[in-house]
Design a protein around this motif. Structure first.
Motif, PDB file in Angstrom:
ATOM      1  N   LEU C  72      -6.835  52.508   8.242  1.00  0.00           N
ATOM      2  CA  LEU C  72      -6.120  51.246   7.222  1.00  0.00           C
ATOM      3  C   LEU C  72      -3.916  51.410   7.280  1.00  0.00           C
ATOM      4  O   LEU C  72      -3.342  50.905   7.928  1.00  0.00           O
ATOM      5  CB  LEU C  72      -7.176  50.664   6.095  1.00  0.00           C
ATOM      6  N   VAL C  73      -4.513  52.863   6.683  1.00  0.00           N
ATOM      7  CA  VAL C  73      -3.109  53.217   6.329  1.00  0.00           C
ATOM      8  C   VAL C  73      -2.385  53.189   7.724  1.00  0.00           C
ATOM      9  O   VAL C  73      -1.401  52.770   7.675  1.00  0.00           O
ATOM     10  CB  VAL C  73      -3.060  54.851   5.781  1.00  0.00           C
ATOM     11  N   GLY C  74      -3.060  53.974   9.118  1.00  0.00           N
ATOM     12  CA  GLY C  74      -2.489  54.168  10.055  1.00  0.00           C
ATOM     13  C   GLY C  74      -1.268  55.665   9.855  1.00  0.00           C
ATOM     14  O   GLY C  74      -1.478  56.468   8.765  1.00  0.00           O
ATOM     15  N   VAL C  75      -0.615  55.839  10.703  1.00  0.00           N
ATOM     16  CA  VAL C  75       0.345  56.540  10.244  1.00  0.00           C
ATOM     17  C   VAL C  75       1.878  56.935  10.320  1.00  0.00           C
ATOM     18  O   VAL C  75       2.393  55.794  10.631  1.00  0.00           O
ATOM     19  CB  VAL C  75       0.112  57.723  12.223  1.00  0.00           C
ATOM     20  N   ASP C  76       2.389  57.666   9.365  1.00  0.00           N
ATOM     21  CA  ASP C  76       3.766  57.140   9.234  1.00  0.00           C
ATOM     22  C   ASP C  76       3.810  59.008   9.304  1.00  0.00           C
ATOM     23  O   ASP C  76       3.530  60.039   9.061  1.00  0.00           O
ATOM     24  CB  ASP C  76       3.680  56.408   7.529  1.00  0.00           C
ATOM     25  N   SER C 219       8.950  46.130  21.373  1.00  0.00           N
ATOM     26  CA  SER C 219       8.107  45.597  22.207  1.00  0.00           C
ATOM     27  C   SER C 219       6.747  47.044  22.659  1.00  0.00           C
ATOM     28  O   SER C 219       6.021  47.054  22.778  1.00  0.00           O
ATOM     29  CB  SER C 219       8.097  45.921  24.350  1.00  0.00           C
ATOM     30  N   THR C 220       7.171  48.018  22.101  1.00  0.00           N
ATOM     31  CA  THR C 220       6.376  48.848  21.144  1.00  0.00           C
ATOM     32  C   THR C 220       5.265  48.979  19.996  1.00  0.00           C
ATOM     33  O   THR C 220       6.190  48.671  19.336  1.00  0.00           O
ATOM     34  CB  THR C 220       6.766  50.862  22.600  1.00  0.00           C
ATOM     35  N   SER C 221       5.017  49.760  20.262  1.00  0.00           N
ATOM     36  CA  SER C 221       4.295  50.027  19.110  1.00  0.00           C
ATOM     37  C   SER C 221       4.871  50.723  18.066  1.00  0.00           C
ATOM     38  O   SER C 221       5.393  51.699  17.807  1.00  0.00           O
ATOM     39  CB  SER C 221       2.782  50.327  18.952  1.00  0.00           C
ATOM     40  N   ARG C 225       5.963  54.556  18.288  1.00  0.00           N
ATOM     41  CA  ARG C 225       7.883  54.585  18.048  1.00  0.00           C
ATOM     42  C   ARG C 225       8.221  55.958  16.337  1.00  0.00           C
ATOM     43  O   ARG C 225       8.722  57.052  16.414  1.00  0.00           O
ATOM     44  CB  ARG C 225       8.159  53.778  16.705  1.00  0.00           C
ATOM     45  N   GLU C 226       7.307  56.266  15.854  1.00  0.00           N
ATOM     46  CA  GLU C 226       7.081  57.431  14.707  1.00  0.00           C
ATOM     47  C   GLU C 226       6.528  58.295  14.880  1.00  0.00           C
ATOM     48  O   GLU C 226       6.606  59.128  14.856  1.00  0.00           O
ATOM     49  CB  GLU C 226       5.962  56.291  13.504  1.00  0.00           C
ATOM     50  N   ARG C 227       5.467  58.478  16.142  1.00  0.00           N
ATOM     51  CA  ARG C 227       4.669  59.293  16.606  1.00  0.00           C
ATOM     52  C   ARG C 227       5.771  60.158  17.149  1.00  0.00           C
ATOM     53  O   ARG C 227       6.254  61.634  18.121  1.00  0.00           O
ATOM     54  CB  ARG C 227       3.827  59.848  17.463  1.00  0.00           C
ATOM     55  N   GLY C 228       7.453  59.685  18.232  1.00  0.00           N
ATOM     56  CA  GLY C 228       8.528  59.780  18.963  1.00  0.00           C
ATOM     57  C   GLY C 228       7.713  60.045  20.565  1.00  0.00           C
ATOM     58  O   GLY C 228       8.176  60.618  21.390  1.00  0.00           O
ATOM     59  N   VAL C 229       6.622  59.248  21.007  1.00  0.00           N
ATOM     60  CA  VAL C 229       6.103  59.934  22.515  1.00  0.00           C
ATOM     61  C   VAL C 229       6.756  58.620  23.077  1.00  0.00           C
ATOM     62  O   VAL C 229       5.746  58.754  24.122  1.00  0.00           O
ATOM     63  CB  VAL C 229       4.329  59.538  22.547  1.00  0.00           C
ATOM     64  N   VAL C 230       7.308  57.511  22.549  1.00  0.00           N
ATOM     65  CA  VAL C 230       7.481  55.906  23.739  1.00  0.00           C
ATOM     66  C   VAL C 230       8.457  57.126  24.666  1.00  0.00           C
ATOM     67  O   VAL C 230       9.626  57.917  24.378  1.00  0.00           O
ATOM     68  CB  VAL C 230       8.208  55.295  22.637  1.00  0.00           C
ATOM     69  N   ARG C 262      -2.398  62.767  32.035  1.00  0.00           N
ATOM     70  CA  ARG C 262      -2.697  63.223  31.024  1.00  0.00           C
ATOM     71  C   ARG C 262      -2.883  62.261  29.751  1.00  0.00           C
ATOM     72  O   ARG C 262      -2.458  60.640  29.518  1.00  0.00           O
ATOM     73  CB  ARG C 262      -0.464  63.474  30.937  1.00  0.00           C
ATOM     74  N   SER C 263      -4.021  62.751  28.571  1.00  0.00           N
ATOM     75  CA  SER C 263      -4.342  61.896  27.567  1.00  0.00           C
ATOM     76  C   SER C 263      -3.514  62.195  26.854  1.00  0.00           C
ATOM     77  O   SER C 263      -1.785  63.302  26.425  1.00  0.00           O
ATOM     78  CB  SER C 263      -5.458  62.924  27.411  1.00  0.00           C
ATOM     79  N   ASN C 264      -3.095  60.839  25.942  1.00  0.00           N
ATOM     80  CA  ASN C 264      -1.751  60.672  24.915  1.00  0.00           C
ATOM     81  C   ASN C 264      -2.547  60.900  23.203  1.00  0.00           C
ATOM     82  O   ASN C 264      -3.355  60.070  23.213  1.00  0.00           O
ATOM     83  CB  ASN C 264      -0.772  59.639  25.647  1.00  0.00           C
ATOM     84  N   GLY C 265      -2.028  60.941  22.699  1.00  0.00           N
ATOM     85  CA  GLY C 265      -2.309  60.642  21.138  1.00  0.00           C
ATOM     86  C   GLY C 265      -2.953  59.308  20.550  1.00  0.00           C
ATOM     87  O   GLY C 265      -3.675  60.220  20.121  1.00  0.00           O
ATOM     88  N   ALA C 266      -2.495  58.207  21.589  1.00  0.00           N
ATOM     89  CA  ALA C 266      -3.032  57.208  20.891  1.00  0.00           C
ATOM     90  C   ALA C 266      -5.156  56.963  20.957  1.00  0.00           C
ATOM     91  O   ALA C 266      -5.593  57.088  20.353  1.00  0.00           O
ATOM     92  CB  ALA C 266      -2.636  55.591  21.545  1.00  0.00           C
ATOM     93  N   GLU C 267      -5.375  57.939  22.042  1.00  0.00           N
ATOM     94  CA  GLU C 267      -6.464  57.941  22.244  1.00  0.00           C
ATOM     95  C   GLU C 267      -7.067  58.779  21.224  1.00  0.00           C
ATOM     96  O   GLU C 267      -8.671  58.776  21.181  1.00  0.00           O
ATOM     97  CB  GLU C 267      -6.326  58.646  23.992  1.00  0.00           C
TER      98      GLU C 267
END
Lengths: 99, 651, 270
Positions: C72-76, C219-221, C225-230, C262-267
């Motif tokens: 719910l809170v998500g990542v920040d 356009s990106t989530s 963006r917070e994680r810096g993987v864009v 390459r797996s990424n963080g979202a998964e």
């Protein structure tokens, strides 16, 4: 099976939890560390129950679990509602008490 | 010297006086005080609307009428007192309880006896004449109403003083006349010199008042009462040292009020006040309060030879001191003020002689009240005609243009130098005789003082009324209006005839129940002493005549004069001594105390505050508002707890 | 004891992981590890009931709750491990080390005496023994706990509940509102651009390109963006990167369909 290693482990886990509470800023992780401390206490309770040969320690551990459950429910609800108003789950952001 | 037996005799004589309750006309004696007091209240606080209200136009008449009414009541009471037996002449009337605290009782009472009766007549009589005179003298002053209010206030306070049956009530009047004196010296408050002189008089008087206050406290501590009569009864049973202490403390009070050495410095400056004030307060009445106090406390002084000797020494020193100053002053009022100090010195000297001199002190006080008031008012009349110039070197030859003033002033002059037949002759002669009978040196001082008095009064007379005209160009001397000359004439008559009080020893017999009576035999017949006095006086007059009538009088005071004249002009350095001994050290003390207060005490207080503040600022850093900081503190606390438990366990 | 010495290091490491892990999800999972190990320790110490409760309540319910809230809170940015309060970390570690050292010392000092064991207490079975205690000596505490649980449940509902003070907005209302905002503030009325216009790889982390060729951040989530993987969206850049990768691989492949593998963080996170 001696008692001392269990107590030592319990003390170690408790300390790690306490340090975690102090160093982490994410309220949810802080909460997890609190749970860690509670669990460390539970381990001590259960160990002492065995050492003394009665079940009172286990009953105490049981109560701790129940209270922890209630606490987690309320605590997480508070975190969610704070997050809703402040868009943040950092414990440092709720610092209006300072000058 | 007084022998011990006569002391006991004198003391027992006082004990015989039993005050009787007031009845008939005596139950109205309080009106003597009440009338001027009410009048003063009306004049000072009534109807402040505008500059031309009825009180501003007729206030001076009200004040004068109040004073005259008071005199009439006093006269009626006096006549009634004459009709009584000597044993019943001490009358007391309790008006109300003023203070009642535990065992301390002060009754506001009127104590009317022979001594008080004489004072009431002097104060209200001379006071009324001066009120009348002031109507003319202050005619053009815009604050006339206030002036008469202050005068009435003074009369009321002075009457409280002399009618008091309790030392504390006496003190009330004592402070009241001090206040009135302050207000009247500084009446022309816009003049800086007047304001300063008023403050000086007030402060110097405080020193004396301290002595009186301490004396009253000592009475209460020793006897549990401050009633004058009871103190007189109790002091006979007290130790010698208590009586001496009381006598010296009361003497300090008397010195302050009567401008005696060493508290003399204020009187000369007090001449900054209007001349009627100088005549009433600083010549005839208030300054003699010290003599009244000593005589009223005769019971105390009878028991302490030390205190009596101190009074005598103070009187003798002031006598010569004032005369010296009187010789050197060119300011006519200051010359007269020096003379006043000198004459009060005579009275103190007489009071210091004990029962032998009390009556003569009072006698001289009364005659002095007449002739000195007369001369001050005469001086005021002269100033009135000379555009308020006070420098005698600018006068001269005024006898032709101011004949009434001249004649009345001359009567006063003859009285003060002791010209045979005039009032001063009798009173001063008696004092000098008594002084010689008691103590040769005191008598010599008094004799010398008589000669010097003749010298400086002749100088005043010659510089003012004889010789060449030395007037300023714009001055056109003229005789004063009737309203001013009539009081002068009355006072001149009293100056001439005041000696009648001594007729067949009336005044000594009259005062005997109050002051006791004692007679010392002179080593030589009295007539010889009198002759010597007259010779000395004549020598003083002759010297002044040679020095001032036969020579040109310089228009400004010559500067290359003898050291004695210079000292006299500087008031014998009284102010310098005060400044060097008290003012400067006082200033240094206050400055150093201020410094200690500022750096030491304030420093400590502020330093403590700063310390707390800094500590708080330091501790505030702990209050970051961050939950985690507080958690760390709790954790640290629990660590300390565990450590403590461990320490206890290990111990 | 063998089981203890096997489990204890795992627990300590996992606990340290809870404190040190950069991502909250990792902390949660490591906490689950600690709890399961704890359950085993309970089993070892003749506490089968607590073993079950630990697994079911803690690992099953409470940990799930944590994960839900995380979702719910998500990542920040609070996931950052950089300390912001000066000296806090030093104090925490210093005090912690001292505290742990002291506790262990104290434990070493104490003499517990002979271990009695629970053989007698568990004669009728552990659950029976606990039940006897709970419903006799601790019955009031037990009932109080039930009140506590109900209160907590109500409290959570009250805290998490949001009162609806106005009627639910229909789609028409929302559309009108959107157009209103566009008219007043010029806010974009339609959908935001979707990422990955040039879908040469997992396009969620590649921003769409605006007509002038610059990447459209919106356009990106936000989470990515917070994680810096864009990834940077510029086309040329992308082609160059891809070519470099292909050359490094050395294996020629069909262009245009590239599996990075390459797996990424979202998964991982969800």
């Amino acid at each position: 099976m001696s008692v001392e290693p269990f107590i030592g482990l319990s003390a170690l886990l408790f300390t790690i939890g306490a340090v975690g509470v102090l160093v982490r800023r994410n309220a949810i992780v802080v909460f997890m560390c609190v749970e860690l401390m509670l669990n460390a206490c539970n381990l001590a309770f259960v160990t002492f129950a065995r050492a003394h040969g009665n079940l009172d320690g286990q009953v105490a551990a049981f109560f701790v679990m129940v209270v922890a459950a209630a606490e987690v429910v309320v605590g997480l609800a508070i975190i969610v509602s704070i997050f809703r108003t402040r868009r943040s789950a950092s414990v440092d952001d709720a610092s209006l008490l300072k000058l | 010297m007084t022998s011990l037996s006569s002391v006991v005799l004198a003391a027992s004589e006082h004990a015989e006086v039993v005050p009787v309750a007031a009845d008939g006309v005596f139950s109205w004696v309080w009106l003597v005080v009440a009338i001027p007091a009410v009048s003063a209240a009306i004049l000072l606080i009534g109807d402040g609307a505008g500059d031309h209200g009825p009180l501003d136009r007729f206030g001076h008449l009200l004040g004068t009428a109040a004073s005259i009414a008071s005199f009439v009541v006093g006269l009626v009471a006096f006549i009634a007192l004459l009709g009584r037996d000597a044993a019943e002449r001490a009358i007391t009337q309790d008006l109300w309880t003023w203070i009642q605290v535990g065992g301390f009782d002060v009754t506001m009472s009127v104590y009317y006896d022979q001594l008080a009766a004489l004072f009431v007549l002097l104060i209200t009589g001379v006071g009324s004449l001066i009120h009348v005179y002031s109507i003319g003298y202050m005619a053009d002053d815009p604050r006339k109403r206030r002036f008469f209010g202050f005068l009435n206030l003074f009369v009321a306070a002075m009457l409280v003083l002399v009618l008091a049956g309790d030392y504390l009530v006496l003190f009330l009047g004592w402070e009241g006349v001090g206040l009135a004196s302050y207000l009247l010296i500084g009446f022309w408050q816009e003049k800086r010199s007047a304001a300063v002189a008023a403050k000086k008089a007030f402060i110097v008087n405080r020193v004396g008042d301290l002595g009186l206050a301490l004396g009253i406290m000592l009475m209460f501590a020793q006897f549990g009462t401050t009633n004058i009569h009871e103190v007189g009864l109790n002091v006979a049973n007290a130790s010698q040292s208590v009586a001496t202490a009381l006598g010296l403390l009361l003497l300090l009070g008397a010195c302050g009020k009567s401008a005696q050495v060493p508290l003399q410095s204020w009187l000369l400056d007090a001449m900054e006040g209007p001349t009627p004030v100088s005549a009433l307060i600083h010549a005839a009445t208030m300054v003699t309060a010290g003599v009244y106090l000593v005589v009223r406390s005769a019971a105390i002084y009878d028991l302490s030879e030390v205190a009596r000797t101190a009074v005598m020494i103070v009187g003798a020193v002031t006598l010569l001191f004032g005369a010296w100053i009187g010789c050197a002053k060119d300011d006519i009022k200051k010359a007269l003020a020096g003379s006043t100090m000198s004459q009060i010195g005579y009275m103190m000297l007489a009071a210091g002689l004990g029962p032998a001199g009390y009556a003569f002190a009072i006698f001289h006080l009364i005659t002095h009240g007449f002739f000195k008031a007369n001369m001050f008012l005469g001086a005021g009349s002269v100033m009135h005609g000379m555009n308020d110039d006070v420098d005698m070197r600018h006068y001269g030859a005024l006898r032709k243009v101011m004949p009434v003033t001249f004649v009345t002033f001359a009567m006063g002059y003859l009285a003060i130098i002791g010209f045979p037949g005039f009032s001063g002759f009798f009173s001063k002669d008696k004092i000098i005789e008594s002084a010689f009978a008691t103590n040769f040196w005191a008598g010599l001082a008094a004799l010398l003082g008589a000669g010097v008095t003749a010298f400086y009064m002749t100088r005043v007379m010659i510089l003012t009324f004889f010789g060449e005209k030395r007037w300023r160009d714009d001055v056109h001397p003229h005789e004063s209006p009737k309203i001013m000359t009539v009081p002068l004439i009355v006072l001149a008559a009293l100056s001439v005839g005041g000696g009648a009080l001594l007729f067949s020893s009336w005044i000594t017999d009259w005062l005997a129940p109050v002051t006791g009576e004692e007679h010392h035999e002179l080593p030589v017949p009295a007539i010889v002493i009198t002759a010597i006095i007259v010779l000395v006086v004549a020598a003083g007059v002759a010297l002044a005549y040679v020095l001032f009538a036969r020579r040109e009088v310089p228009d400004t005071a010559p500067q290359n004069v003898s050291v004695f004249t210079r000292a006299g002009r500087a008031d014998l350095y009284g102010d310098a001594v005060n400044e060097a001994l008290f003012m400067r050290p006082g200033q240094y003390l206050t400055r150093s105390l201020v410094y200690v207060d500022g750096s030491g005490i304030d420093g400590a207080v502020n330093g403590t505050a700063e310390l707390v503040g800094d500590g708080a600022r330091g501790l505030r850093r702990l209050q970051t508002g961050f939950v985690r900081t507080y958690a760390a503190e709790i954790f640290g606390g629990s660590l300390v707890l565990v450590l403590a438990l461990l320490a206890v366990n290990l111990a | 004891m063998t089981a203890f010495w096997l489990l204890a290091p795992i627990m300590v490491l996992a606990a340290l992981g809870v404190v040190l892990a950069r991502k909250a999800v990792h902390s949660a999972l490591l906490l689950a590890v600690v709890m399961i190990c704890l359950a085993m320790m309970y089993a070892m110490q003749d506490a089968p009931f607590l073993f079950a409760v630990q697994i079911i309540v803690y690992t099953g319910a409470i940990m799930m709750l944590f994960l839900f809230v995380l979702m719910l809170v998500g990542v920040d940015k609070t996931d950052s491990l950089v300390e912001t309060i000066r000296g806090q970390r030093l104090v925490a570690v210093g005090v912690g080390v001292l505290f742990g050292f002291l506790l262990v010392t104290v434990v070493a000092q104490t003499t517990v005496g002979p271990v009695i064991g629970l053989g007698e207490a568990n004669a009728d079975g552990n659950v029976h023994g606990l039940a006897r205690l709970l419903f006799n000596r601790y019955v009031f505490a037990f009932e109080a706990t039930s009140a506590l649980l109900i209160t907590a449940a109500l409290g959570a509902m009250v805290l998490a509940h949001r009162e609806r003070l106005e009627p639910k907005r229909s789609q028409r209302d929302l559309a009108l509102e959107r157009m209103q905002r566009y008219a007043e503030h010029g806010e974009h009325p339609g959908n935001l651009p979707t990422p990955g216009v040039y879908a040469r790889h997992n396009a969620v982390d590649v921003p769409a390109l605006l007509p002038d060729g610059s990447p459209a951040e919106s356009s990106t989530s936000k989470t990515l963006r917070e994680r810096g993987v864009v990834r940077e969206g510029a086309f040329q850049n992308d082609v160059a990167v891809t070519l470099r990768k292909l050359e490094a691989d050395g294996s020629p492949r069909e262009r245009g369909v590239i599996e990075t593998g390459r797996s990424n963080g979202a998964e991982e996170d969800q």
